[in-house]
Design a protein around this motif. Structure first.
Motif, PDB file in Angstrom:
ATOM      1  N   LEU A 537      39.341  42.189  45.178  1.00 20.06           N
ATOM      2  CA  LEU A 537      38.247  42.104  44.208  1.00 20.06           C
ATOM      3  C   LEU A 537      36.913  42.063  44.943  1.00 20.06           C
ATOM      4  CD1 LEU A 537      39.598  39.632  41.495  1.00 20.06           C
ATOM      5  CD2 LEU A 537      39.716  42.104  41.573  1.00 20.06           C
ATOM      6  N   GLY A 538      36.913  41.357  46.071  1.00 17.31           N
ATOM      7  CA  GLY A 538      35.705  41.271  46.891  1.00 17.31           C
ATOM      8  C   GLY A 538      35.276  42.639  47.411  1.00 17.31           C
ATOM      9  N   LEU A 539      36.246  43.543  47.551  1.00 19.17           N
ATOM     10  CA  LEU A 539      35.908  44.884  48.046  1.00 19.17           C
ATOM     11  C   LEU A 539      35.486  45.813  46.907  1.00 19.17           C
ATOM     12  CD1 LEU A 539      38.794  45.597  50.601  1.00 19.17           C
ATOM     13  CD2 LEU A 539      36.470  44.839  51.067  1.00 19.17           C
ATOM     14  N   GLY A 540      35.443  45.259  45.686  1.00 17.50           N
ATOM     15  CA  GLY A 540      34.945  46.066  44.567  1.00 17.50           C
ATOM     16  C   GLY A 540      36.022  46.588  43.644  1.00 17.50           C
ATOM     17  N   SER A 541      37.288  46.193  43.874  1.00 18.40           N
ATOM     18  CA  SER A 541      38.302  46.696  42.947  1.00 18.40           C
ATOM     19  C   SER A 541      38.238  45.857  41.669  1.00 18.40           C
ATOM     20  CB  SER A 541      39.675  46.695  43.614  1.00 18.40           C
ATOM     21  OG  SER A 541      40.418  45.591  43.254  1.00 18.40           O
ATOM     22  N   SER A 542      38.660  46.448  40.541  1.00 18.89           N
ATOM     23  CA  SER A 542      38.481  45.728  39.285  1.00 18.89           C
ATOM     24  C   SER A 542      39.714  44.882  38.981  1.00 18.89           C
ATOM     25  CB  SER A 542      38.199  46.720  38.160  1.00 18.89           C
ATOM     26  OG  SER A 542      39.306  46.821  37.315  1.00 18.89           O
ATOM     27  N   ALA A 543      39.468  43.714  38.387  1.00 19.49           N
ATOM     28  CA  ALA A 543      40.580  42.802  38.122  1.00 19.49           C
ATOM     29  C   ALA A 543      41.587  43.454  37.184  1.00 19.49           C
ATOM     30  CB  ALA A 543      40.053  41.511  37.530  1.00 19.49           C
ATOM     31  N   GLY A 544      41.098  44.263  36.249  1.00 20.57           N
ATOM     32  CA  GLY A 544      41.999  44.881  35.275  1.00 20.57           C
ATOM     33  C   GLY A 544      42.846  45.980  35.873  1.00 20.57           C
ATOM     34  N   GLN A 545      42.340  46.657  36.881  1.00 20.39           N
ATOM     35  CA  GLN A 545      43.063  47.812  37.436  1.00 20.39           C
ATOM     36  C   GLN A 545      43.881  47.445  38.676  1.00 20.39           C
ATOM     37  OE1 GLN A 545      39.799  50.853  37.060  1.00 20.39           O
ATOM     38  NE2 GLN A 545      41.339  52.149  38.000  1.00 20.39           N
ATOM     39  N   PHE A 546      43.856  46.162  39.031  1.00 16.90           N
ATOM     40  CA  PHE A 546      44.454  45.763  40.304  1.00 16.90           C
ATOM     41  C   PHE A 546      45.965  45.966  40.339  1.00 16.90           C
ATOM     42  CE2 PHE A 546      46.505  42.553  42.954  1.00 16.90           C
ATOM     43  CZ  PHE A 546      45.963  42.909  44.172  1.00 16.90           C
ATOM     44  N   LYS A 547      46.435  46.554  41.449  1.00 21.60           N
ATOM     45  CA  LYS A 547      47.885  46.649  41.679  1.00 21.60           C
ATOM     46  C   LYS A 547      48.148  46.091  43.064  1.00 21.60           C
ATOM     47  CE  LYS A 547      47.493  51.072  39.690  1.00 21.60           C
ATOM     48  NZ  LYS A 547      46.131  50.973  40.109  1.00 21.60           N
ATOM     49  N   MET A 548      49.104  45.196  43.161  1.00 21.52           N
ATOM     50  CA  MET A 548      49.381  44.576  44.454  1.00 21.52           C
ATOM     51  C   MET A 548      49.867  45.639  45.437  1.00 21.52           C
ATOM     52  SD  MET A 548      49.228  41.771  46.006  1.00 21.52           S
ATOM     53  CE  MET A 548      49.014  40.552  44.709  1.00 21.52           C
ATOM     54  N   PRO A 549      49.282  45.732  46.623  1.00 19.99           N
ATOM     55  CA  PRO A 549      49.802  46.709  47.583  1.00 19.99           C
ATOM     56  C   PRO A 549      51.195  46.272  48.027  1.00 19.99           C
ATOM     57  CG  PRO A 549      48.082  45.385  48.590  1.00 19.99           C
ATOM     58  CD  PRO A 549      48.184  44.944  47.161  1.00 19.99           C
ATOM     59  N   ARG A 550      52.154  47.156  47.850  1.00 19.71           N
ATOM     60  CA  ARG A 550      53.530  46.758  48.159  1.00 19.71           C
ATOM     61  C   ARG A 550      53.850  46.932  49.629  1.00 19.71           C
ATOM     62  NH1 ARG A 550      54.037  43.402  44.399  1.00 19.71           N
ATOM     63  NH2 ARG A 550      54.406  44.251  42.340  1.00 19.71           N
ATOM     64  N   CYS A 551      52.988  47.643  50.336  1.00 21.70           N
ATOM     65  CA  CYS A 551      53.199  47.738  51.772  1.00 21.70           C
ATOM     66  C   CYS A 551      51.834  47.658  52.434  1.00 21.70           C
ATOM     67  CB  CYS A 551      53.866  49.059  52.114  1.00 21.70           C
ATOM     68  SG  CYS A 551      54.139  49.203  53.874  1.00 21.70           S
ATOM     69  N   VAL A 552      51.707  46.777  53.376  1.00 17.94           N
ATOM     70  CA  VAL A 552      50.413  46.597  54.025  1.00 17.94           C
ATOM     71  C   VAL A 552      50.417  47.371  55.336  1.00 17.94           C
ATOM     72  CG1 VAL A 552      48.749  44.892  54.821  1.00 17.94           C
ATOM     73  CG2 VAL A 552      50.326  44.331  52.970  1.00 17.94           C
ATOM     74  N   LYS A 553      49.479  48.301  55.430  1.00 19.12           N
ATOM     75  CA  LYS A 553      49.397  49.129  56.641  1.00 19.12           C
ATOM     76  C   LYS A 553      48.793  48.302  57.779  1.00 19.12           C
ATOM     77  CE  LYS A 553      50.352  53.220  54.655  1.00 19.12           C
ATOM     78  NZ  LYS A 553      51.298  52.688  53.722  1.00 19.12           N
ATOM     79  N   PRO A 554      49.129  48.639  59.042  1.00 18.60           N
ATOM     80  CA  PRO A 554      48.596  47.862  60.166  1.00 18.60           C
ATOM     81  C   PRO A 554      47.064  47.844  60.167  1.00 18.60           C
ATOM     82  CG  PRO A 554      50.192  49.507  60.914  1.00 18.60           C
ATOM     83  CD  PRO A 554      50.018  49.727  59.458  1.00 18.60           C
ATOM     84  N   SER A 555      46.468  48.909  59.599  1.00 27.32           N
ATOM     85  CA  SER A 555      45.006  48.969  59.597  1.00 27.32           C
ATOM     86  C   SER A 555      44.403  47.926  58.647  1.00 27.32           C
ATOM     87  CB  SER A 555      44.544  50.356  59.186  1.00 27.32           C
ATOM     88  OG  SER A 555      45.127  50.681  57.947  1.00 27.32           O
TER      89      SER A 555
END
Ligand code: AMP
Length: 577
Positions: A537-555
């Motif tokens: 959310l801090g990066l500007g994504s919207s609370a309503g559209q949020f989808k948990m990233p199921r895989c976190v890239k090393p980056s």
């Protein structure tokens, strides 16, 4: 953009129009493509590929225009964001740009947003509502408790408004009239939807919903995750909400002046009677089962996207919904809407979506076992039942033969338009060598392992994963946040189940010959996934559209750090020893 007066909604007429359009799906597709090419005939992108205003034949269009991904279009869209108003992808400059949250693809991307996309959105809402209302009629003058959040829209250095797609929709002057016409007015004042603080907005949505509890006809969030998050929050804050109602005074946690002023108008006087009712309801529920109908006695259903990556939240949502039907929201993306749920009685597990043939020109790229195979996309009416395809979209907003990255399965036809099931995002998320696992494979593995936890009456609140190649051989790491404490041997057992749950041949054989190391389960402390959401959310994504990233890239160092810092225990699978 001029605010249009919305026509009165006529359920039968909307259904009849949909029936006619889908009977004539092939012709409607051809006409839609002609319209798109005509409207955007000056676009340099099309001209460079030899398309002009006279191109009307789908075959000529397909022969000239290449299939592209978001990466291919990025430089063109970037010029639009930077304020180049020449006809790049569309004849006319676009009024706004949508910023996808990027949680599904791992990085944010820009897509054009136009008046036609707004029109499409309202058309889709009307169509889906007509079918829903035929099966689950709602009362006139009812309201909808909608957990919707408009994140900030900013003006790019080139002067173009940029926001998430939902923000662009909610901020559009036609949105409110459109929602009113389908009896879906929000309970909350606009100031809550546009609140700069999403936590305060959620509190006020819950409070507003209760103040209008008798009028609430259905409860909505774009994604099931949003619904579950809302009612989990209610479990924690309900006493404070009840006190506000009792005293007629808004909690001091609400500090945004515009939100306070708007909420004060709703919370005009003390209402001890309502407070007592809610208190009695909350204290009489067993483990919050049936919370939604208890709070909103006239609600007819709960509505939101419950398919695909939202499946893991359905169980919890069903618990909150008690006997109320769960109705799956339609299928679309920031790039545009694709299909409507015209069979709303189907459970989330069975839900299918009928492609709406005038929303864009759709092609379907067969998904084959070998990624390298050069399959050709087929047209809307040429798809085969039982086959999986990637959706390719051409729309009014300057996307031409754009690979959406979603895999769908054709399960039948509604008249002559395909009915599809959402399967998963196309990209693999877990792969070390010859193993190939998608988001869905991960989901299924988690689901099977969670059964062991359920025997202990504990649930998986959320999960993610990571490929760790810092060890030799590399291995999968699964992060779990769980709702209670349990013995290590239960978790060890879950860890083994997770490992066995990946039934991909490549994975199983690599595990057997130890070219992939033992799967690791890391249990993180409660609230960790909330921190991950906060980060996005801090990066500007919207609370309503949020989808948990199921895989976190090393980056994604920050998210990995949150997950690692909050790990409280770890287990290594012994399933292949
Ligand atoms: P966004 O990038 O935020 O616009 O999200 C769009 C993506 O959400 C789509 O490309 C799909 O992957 C997913 N999505 C949208 N609608 C559905 C649905 N009904 N079922 C499952 N996944 C969906």
């Amino acid at each position: 953009m001029l605010e249009k007066k919305c026509e009165t909604f006529n359920m039968n007429r909307v259904i009849d129009e949909f029936e006619e359009m889908t009977r004539d799906a092939d012709q409607v597709q051809k006409q839609t493509l002609r319209d798109i090419l005509h409207k955007n005939q000056s676009a340099v992108y099309l001209r460079n590929f030899g398309i002009n205003g006279n191109t009307t034949d789908p075959e000529a269009f397909k022969a000239l225009i290449p299939l592209v991904t978001d990466l291919d279009l990025e430089p063109y869209i970037k010029r639009m964001v930077d304020g180049d108003t020449s006809p790049i992808l569309t004849s006319r400059p676009v009024p706004a740009i949508s910023l996808s949250s990027g949680t599904s693809q791992g990085r944010p991307k820009f897509v054009p947003f136009t008046d036609e996309l707004m029109e499409n959105t309202l058309q889709l809402f009307r169509t889906a509502f007509a079918f829903r209302n035929r099966d689950f009629p709602i009362d006139d003058n009812g309201r909808a408790l909608q957990f919707i959040f408009s994140s900030k829209q900013y003006i790019s250095t080139g002067g173009v408004p940029v926001g998430t797609a939902t923000t662009n929709v909610y901020r559009n002057p036609n949105f409110k009239a459109g929602m009113k016409s389908i009896q879906s007015l929000c309970c909350s004042p606009d100031e809550v939807i546009f609140s700069p603080d999403v936590h305060q907005a959620l509190y006020c949505h819950l409070l507003s919903g209760i103040l209008f509890r008798d009028q609430v006809q259905y409860v909505f969030a774009s994604f099931a995750h949003g619904l579950v998050h809302a009612f989990r929050t209610f479990e924690q804050l309900w006493e404070e909400i009840v006190t506000d109602i009792e005293d007629g005074v808004l909690s001091s946690r609400i500090t945004v002046p515009s939100v306070r002023t708007a909420m004060a108008k709703l919370l005009r006087a003390p209402n001890p009677e309502l407070a007592d009712t809610i208190r009695a309801k909350c204290t009489s529920l067993s483990n919050w089962y049936g919370l939604i109908p208890a709070l909103f006695p006239n609600s007819k259903y709960v509505y939101g996207i419950m398919t695909g990556s939202m499946e893991p939240y359905v169980k919890k949502l069903r618990h909150y919904a008690g006997e109320l039907p769960l109705v799956s929201h339609d299928y679309g993306s920031s790039e545009g809407w694709i299909a409507a749920n015209v069979t709303p009685r189907l459970s989330p597990e069975e839900a299918t979506f009928a492609v709406v043939p005038n929303l864009g020109y759709f092609e379907f790229l067969p998904v084959s076992e070998t990624e390298e195979a050069k399959e050709k996309p087929v047209g809307l009416t040429e798809v085969k039942i039982g086959q999986e395809y990637e959706v390719v979209i051409t729309n009014y907003a300057g996307l031409y033969r754009y690979r959406l990255g979603d895999v769908v399965k054709i399960v039948g036809f509604y008249n002559n338009t395909p009915q599809l099931k959402f399967i998963c995002r196309r990209n693999l998320i877990l792969s070390i060598n010859i193993d190939k696992n998608t988001e869905r494979d991960l989901q299924m593995s988690v689901e099977s392992a969670a059964k062991r936890l359920a025997e202990e009456k504990i649930e998986v609140i959320d999960f993610s994963s990571h490929v760790d190649v810092s060890t030799e051989p590399g291995h999968y790491v699964i992060y779990w946040e769980i709702s209670g404490e349990t013995d290590d041997d239960v978790l060890q057992n879950c860890c083994n189940c997770l490992d066995k749950g990946f039934i991909d041949e490549g994975y199983m054989s690599s595990r057997k010959c130890k070219t992939i190391g033992a799967l690791e389960l890391r249990v993180v402390q409660k609230g960790t996934f909330r921190k991950v959401q906060e980060h996005f959310l801090g990066l500007g994504s919207s609370a309503g559209q949020f989808k948990m990233p199921r895989c976190v890239k090393p980056s994604n160092v920050k998210v990995l750090q949150i997950l690692c810092d909050n790990a409280v225990s770890r287990f290594f699978s012994t399933a292949f020893e």
